[in-house]
Design a protein around this motif. Structure first.
Motif, PDB file in Angstrom:
ATOM      1  N   ALA A 151      24.639  11.423 -12.672  1.00 25.58           N
ATOM      2  CA  ALA A 151      25.362  11.498 -13.839  1.00 25.58           C
ATOM      3  C   ALA A 151      26.627  10.243 -13.819  1.00 25.58           C
ATOM      4  CB  ALA A 151      25.961  12.388 -14.513  1.00 25.58           C
ATOM      5  N   GLU A 152      27.181  10.618 -12.505  1.00 21.01           N
ATOM      6  CA  GLU A 152      28.373   9.799 -12.341  1.00 21.01           C
ATOM      7  C   GLU A 152      28.037   8.330 -12.098  1.00 21.01           C
ATOM      8  OE1 GLU A 152      31.004   9.511  -8.288  1.00 21.01           O
ATOM      9  OE2 GLU A 152      30.619  11.568  -8.766  1.00 21.01           O
ATOM     10  N   ILE A 155      27.244   6.495 -15.797  1.00 17.09           N
ATOM     11  CA  ILE A 155      28.613   6.586 -16.205  1.00 17.09           C
ATOM     12  C   ILE A 155      29.147   5.215 -15.566  1.00 17.09           C
ATOM     13  CG2 ILE A 155      30.669   7.371 -16.727  1.00 17.09           C
ATOM     14  CD1 ILE A 155      29.285  10.052 -17.012  1.00 17.09           C
ATOM     15  N   ARG A 156      29.499   4.986 -14.375  1.00 13.68           N
ATOM     16  CA  ARG A 156      30.126   4.035 -13.579  1.00 13.68           C
ATOM     17  C   ARG A 156      29.345   2.602 -13.989  1.00 13.68           C
ATOM     18  NH1 ARG A 156      31.981   5.054  -7.677  1.00 13.68           N
ATOM     19  NH2 ARG A 156      32.934   2.912  -7.989  1.00 13.68           N
ATOM     20  N   GLU A 159      27.558   3.427 -18.994  1.00 12.83           N
ATOM     21  CA  GLU A 159      27.064   4.048 -19.944  1.00 12.83           C
ATOM     22  C   GLU A 159      28.110   4.983 -20.549  1.00 12.83           C
ATOM     23  OE1 GLU A 159      23.798   3.387 -21.153  1.00 12.83           O
ATOM     24  OE2 GLU A 159      24.451   1.633 -19.822  1.00 12.83           O
ATOM     25  N   ASN A 160      27.997   5.367 -21.801  1.00  4.74           N
ATOM     26  CA  ASN A 160      29.053   6.356 -22.575  1.00  4.74           C
ATOM     27  C   ASN A 160      28.553   7.688 -21.990  1.00  4.74           C
ATOM     28  OD1 ASN A 160      30.178   7.935 -24.405  1.00  4.74           O
ATOM     29  ND2 ASN A 160      29.727   6.816 -26.011  1.00  4.74           N
ATOM     30  N   PRO A 161      29.695   8.335 -21.527  1.00 10.70           N
ATOM     31  CA  PRO A 161      29.544   9.641 -20.778  1.00 10.70           C
ATOM     32  C   PRO A 161      28.923  10.748 -21.903  1.00 10.70           C
ATOM     33  CG  PRO A 161      31.695   8.896 -20.593  1.00 10.70           C
ATOM     34  CD  PRO A 161      31.019   7.907 -21.351  1.00 10.70           C
ATOM     35  N   ASP A 162      29.072  10.494 -23.031  1.00  9.27           N
ATOM     36  CA  ASP A 162      28.684  11.332 -24.148  1.00  9.27           C
ATOM     37  C   ASP A 162      27.105  11.261 -24.275  1.00  9.27           C
ATOM     38  OD1 ASP A 162      31.049  12.169 -24.766  1.00  9.27           O
ATOM     39  OD2 ASP A 162      31.038  10.953 -26.621  1.00  9.27           O
ATOM     40  N   SER A 163      26.498  10.178 -23.549  1.00 12.92           N
ATOM     41  CA  SER A 163      24.910   9.908 -23.565  1.00 12.92           C
ATOM     42  C   SER A 163      24.420  10.231 -22.425  1.00 12.92           C
ATOM     43  CB  SER A 163      24.844   8.416 -23.922  1.00 12.92           C
ATOM     44  OG  SER A 163      25.080   7.550 -22.890  1.00 12.92           O
ATOM     45  N   VAL A 164      24.971  10.998 -21.384  1.00 15.67           N
ATOM     46  CA  VAL A 164      24.647  11.423 -20.042  1.00 15.67           C
ATOM     47  C   VAL A 164      24.574  12.926 -20.314  1.00 15.67           C
ATOM     48  CG1 VAL A 164      24.887  10.998 -17.595  1.00 15.67           C
ATOM     49  CG2 VAL A 164      25.632   9.281 -18.939  1.00 15.67           C
ATOM     50  N   LYS A 375      24.941  -0.002 -28.439  1.00 17.55           N
ATOM     51  CA  LYS A 375      26.014   0.275 -27.290  1.00 17.55           C
ATOM     52  C   LYS A 375      26.650  -0.883 -26.813  1.00 17.55           C
ATOM     53  CE  LYS A 375      22.874   0.654 -23.513  1.00 17.55           C
ATOM     54  NZ  LYS A 375      22.259   1.527 -22.286  1.00 17.55           N
TER      55      LYS A 375
END
Lengths: 379, 379, 379, 379
Positions: A151-152, A155-156, A159-164, A375
């Protein structure tokens, strides 16, 4: 959801089971590529026996098994899947991992303006799969990942954290089923499977060995597997050795094992072919340790707490729990690591790859997602 | 190098010129997609006139201009390009920007194990192009980017900093040529081009207007362009208006302009069709400001120091210099911004998108690159 | 010339040999489809060993072996071959027989306005091959046929008699080579090939058996081949049995033969795998008769004068000489026919399928053809 | 039924109308190729307006309009249609005439083992269409032909007479509707259509002119159409000239007509664009004669009894009735032929291309056909 190979199906199985009855979800299944072919285990038949309705079958593999045919298969598959998505008009397309069919699926969904869900992004392995996996991440609108670290990384990459969503890996769900099942004696489980080699007494503990090819050259395949065979022979522990699945490269590994057996006695090793996934996990659960380069040592055994001797770099880059000892293709390193595993004994359960509820979590994430195809990089 | 559209060719032109004589480089040109088609300006003819040898032509656009045909064209193009790469056996494949042909090229090169060079990655624009651009970044092995910020983004996405080279945008090279050329009177340059509309006296300063469609609906296209037309009419400054290039959406914008002209007098506006790129840049260089939504206002004008009134969100996300004032589709905002531009006068040269040496830098980067197809996420 | 399968290559071999040195002919070879694949005997390797330069390789077979994949393979092959013909710019395209690749080749050449030469048109067999063969005839501009009857049929379908040349079948050329070669003892020829089964004394005459599958169902395959096995066993004559080539259906025939051998003694039968074409023809030449359903019984044996017991309807419709006795899948019919063959003895040479000069005739016809792509039905 | 172009739809329209309500017939419509494209008149929209339900849309035309793209479009179309037929599982596939889409349809159906019905086989025209038409005949299992002569040719090519049905051409059905309709004054019909050119008094008789391009070169197109324009101008008869439909070549013919009009007065000619098919037939019915190279002069006018001056070789090979006078591109020949037509007056109705009941006959033939995919050449 697009299923393109037998291992992908096995891995995603508990999520599919959940989805087919999940409220508010209509599951459409597109089965494609090697999942349709006899010589790769015809996942489509297994799925139909399991009661799944297949909405479309897409043949896309051009014979030849070389670079050109892989590229072309991706192109023809992409073109076919566009038609399929246009016919089925799904609300979202779900694709798994990092195969060439994954790329074809992702690009088709992108240009069809259909939100793309990617399962198993954010992992690190090197090689061409690495490129494809991260490219698919950049095309995907929802990321259902196996671990917090994955996940991290997603996001790095922007990608939008809400989408993970960390769902865990659905392969752990089956491991949990094995843990919760009525305990069964290993000897009883194995008695139905035949196999070849020595009669092995497993009542006092045993190793599970599973080594896949990482090369298509016979010389190298022989040298790789010989070190493991020697280590197991010298160590003398009771060992259950599982043949690799049939595919191009594994023919050489099988041939190498047969060659070794003709030259050497292996009084402590019995060889098995296909156990059902659940039987295999039960055998794993009762074992002293797993030896080889299977992802089961990294993923399922983290959850099961079974020590793993991981040989070579096939699992390079994969996040691993405390149960894993990495060694080179070297009989002495292997023997030493096995000794260490046996003396350490059963490990703490590590939820690195999930807690056994990935299926329901994936289903829930898909059922409740509000997806957009827009996005933008945040940095 | 794979060229798939006339604008891509124009943008990369100075690099191609450099590459064809650069020591240690053998340039192979694959011309594909709209670059082969009459109705998109047949870039292939322009290239042949410029003396380039075309190694392969790849037809890949399926007629229909909708989502399905775009996806299918990507697939068929990918399949074709695999054959082409197999025949030509290039040391690397170079692709540009974020079109569907860029995606086809990138995936084909990836599966053919040929190092991929991506020009113009790391920029931010939103929409489907955004996804494709970053996915291609994850497939590419060498990134030749236009700006420092783009480089930073590519690296944050996990690319090896050693694989990222800031070359600037080759479109700036031509802007520099315009700056260095013998100054020419705008009236003289324009005298060869005809055009329609009022006789405009440009000796006391003038605006350049260039507005591309962002919609395929006539009503909206009309409303968008009307605000600009009204602003230019009310302001009363001498204006040179350039028709958008012919493509699907721009027909409506052209129709809207024609409709407006039938209803209103425009005594201060003359309309032009195609100037040569260099003539256009010379006209831009002598102008008071550029109005509309062309990338020239953002890119070339940053270098030229020409103020730009940027209307609407077509350039959203693009890095911009101090020369740009962003406004909405609103005649008053537009008038106000034009006034401001005129009173501010010529800006400092901003090297945001390059210093005019992108062509040689790209050539040098390609000639000296030691490429590997192996990469791994560093986090 | 487009070669798409190992049997096509074998059949056309003498013509290729002739063409590669024929004055005024530049031979370009496109190898495609199963001719590229290991599991169909990799004709491409055999050709390269024989010193042929391969101009293009075209992968076109979609995995799956069903109706949809065959149709799609034809389509993708057609699209690929168009590119190949556009690159190679041949004066004519030569295609053989009636496979789906033949259709793809013929349609591609037709739409590329390249004269099409068809080898082996005008024969009659029934089934889907029949449709394809005659459709290719209607697309072709020059017809090089195996027999006078074939020529007559092609002309009756409306082709210009000037465009039809009876060359004979090049498979007969090799038969002639076998006839003219220094006589060799069958036992000596066979001694190098191993094989399985009984030691068979061939000095007093022997049968050659070769039975291909006509069905993909095991039950039927077993019943078909069992009748032949029983007949050969009961008759008790020394017999050399050649396994069918490996392809989908023949697996079942091989399995059926193995099953029969486990149940029954076969003291008079030895089983062989691949002989070289010339060795096989020499063995045939010295035999009492051939039994089964191979085209060798119909074609080569007509020329060799060797009696043939032709079982079932695999050769239905093929023109045949006086050497053939047709029987059903019935052990008694088979025994009776073998007896008859043995008592009749060697037959007159029948030039029905050619006189052994097809290779040079084909080469000459291609070298001297003045081809037009224009034709019109004469009635 | 597979519809791939606007003219094919127009021609088959009465059969479709009949089929959609015919007992025992379930009509599935696949619309493909140019029938989906705006710039070819979007037949699909016309069909939907007429109330037809479209089962599948197949985009298959690769942009470029050259030999390679035509061949590739055939290939990709074939591959797509295989999927479509696999999804729809029709009892038979119906295809029309001799276009490249006809070939794609026919090959796809053949390899999918679906009986193929061919409409409009057995005609003679020369050029590539000729080859394709007869090849499709050899693939087809049922032949619905327009004329007795066509039937005879199909049978001579080796088709089973039982599989050949003379239905007449459905274009004649509409001609019959025009004949049976309430008579309407030409001037009234034309009054709704505008057009350009002189006011022409049609009350005392008039010519209908319709000349399609047979070349893509401007010089030749100009020279061809000029002879006709000169003849019409010199003759001085009232003339209604219909512009050719917009396609590649006809642009030049239109340009040539415009060029001629700028140089010469044409006081007796009015130019029209699209009349509805029925209005056009009514105008034809009341005319003195038709001049040009339209198939309407050969087909519909045979039935209507309207004399036709047929110029050049566009209709070469087509069977024709007594109403046709063939001339070269020569103004004097044309004038002479027009005079002759006018003096001959209305001809006998010739049922050569049908009696106006083709629609019902086609529907009946399809509804009652017992089709097999097996066939064998009878000679």
């Amino acid at each position: 959801m697009v299923i393109t190979a037998r291992p992908s199906y096995a891995r995603i199985y508990t999520a599919l089971e959940e989805l087919r009855t999940h409220e508010g979800v209509e599951l459409q299944l597109v089965v494609a590529a090697s999942a349709l072919l006899e010589r790769y285990g015809s996942a489509v038949s297994v799925m139909e026996e399991a009661g799944f309705k297949i909405d479309r079958q897409v043949y896309m593999i051009l014979e030849g098994e070389n670079l050109v045919t892989t590229a072309k298969s991706t192109g023809f598959g992409l073109a076919e899947l566009a038609t399929v998505f246009d016919n089925l008009k799904p609300d979202m397309v779900v694709t798994i991992a990092d195969r060439f069919e994954t790329m074809a699926t992702a690009v088709a969904a992108t240009y069809m303006n259909i939100p793309l869900v990617h399962i198993q992004g954010g992992e690190v392995t090197g090689s061409i799969d690495e490129k494809v996996r991260h490219a698919v991440t950049k095309l995907a609108d929802l990321h259902l990942v196996a671990s917090r670290k994955a996940a991290e990384r997603v996001i790095r990459m922007g990608e939008n954290p809400d989408s993970v969503v960390v769902t865990g890996c659905p392969s752990i769900d089956l491991a949990q089923t094995a843990v919760e099942a009525e305990p069964r004696e290993p000897a009883k489980i194995l008695s139905g499977y035949g196999g070849v080699g020595a009669d092995v007494d497993v009542s006092g503990g045993y190793l599970v060995v599973l080594q896949h090819p990482v090369t298509t050259e016979y010389e190298q395949a022989f040298s790789h597997v010989s070190e493991t065979l020697e280590a197991v022979r010298e160590g003398g522990y009771p060992a259950l050795w599982f043949w690799p699945n049939v595919d191009a490269g594994s023919d050489n590994t099988s041939k190498a094992i047969r060659g070794f057996r003709e030259l050497h006695d292996l009084p402590n090793v019995h060889f098995y072919r296909n156990l059902t996934p659940l039987d295999f996990l039960s055998i794993l659960l009762s074992s002293d340790c797993i030896v080889g380069n299977s992802s089961a040592g990294i993923r399922e055994c983290a959850y099961l707490g079974v020590p793993a001797v991981n040989i070579g770099n096939r699992q390079r880059g994969r996040d691993r729990g405390g149960n894993v000892i990495d060694v080179d293709y070297d009989r002495n390193e292997i023997i030493h690591a096995i000794e260490q595993c046996r003396s350490n004994g059963r490990q703490e359960r590590d939820l690195l790859y999930g807690d056994g509820t990935a299926g329901p979590r994936i289903a829930e994430a898909l059922a409740t997602a509000t997806l957009s195809i827009e996005k933008i990089l945040p940095y």
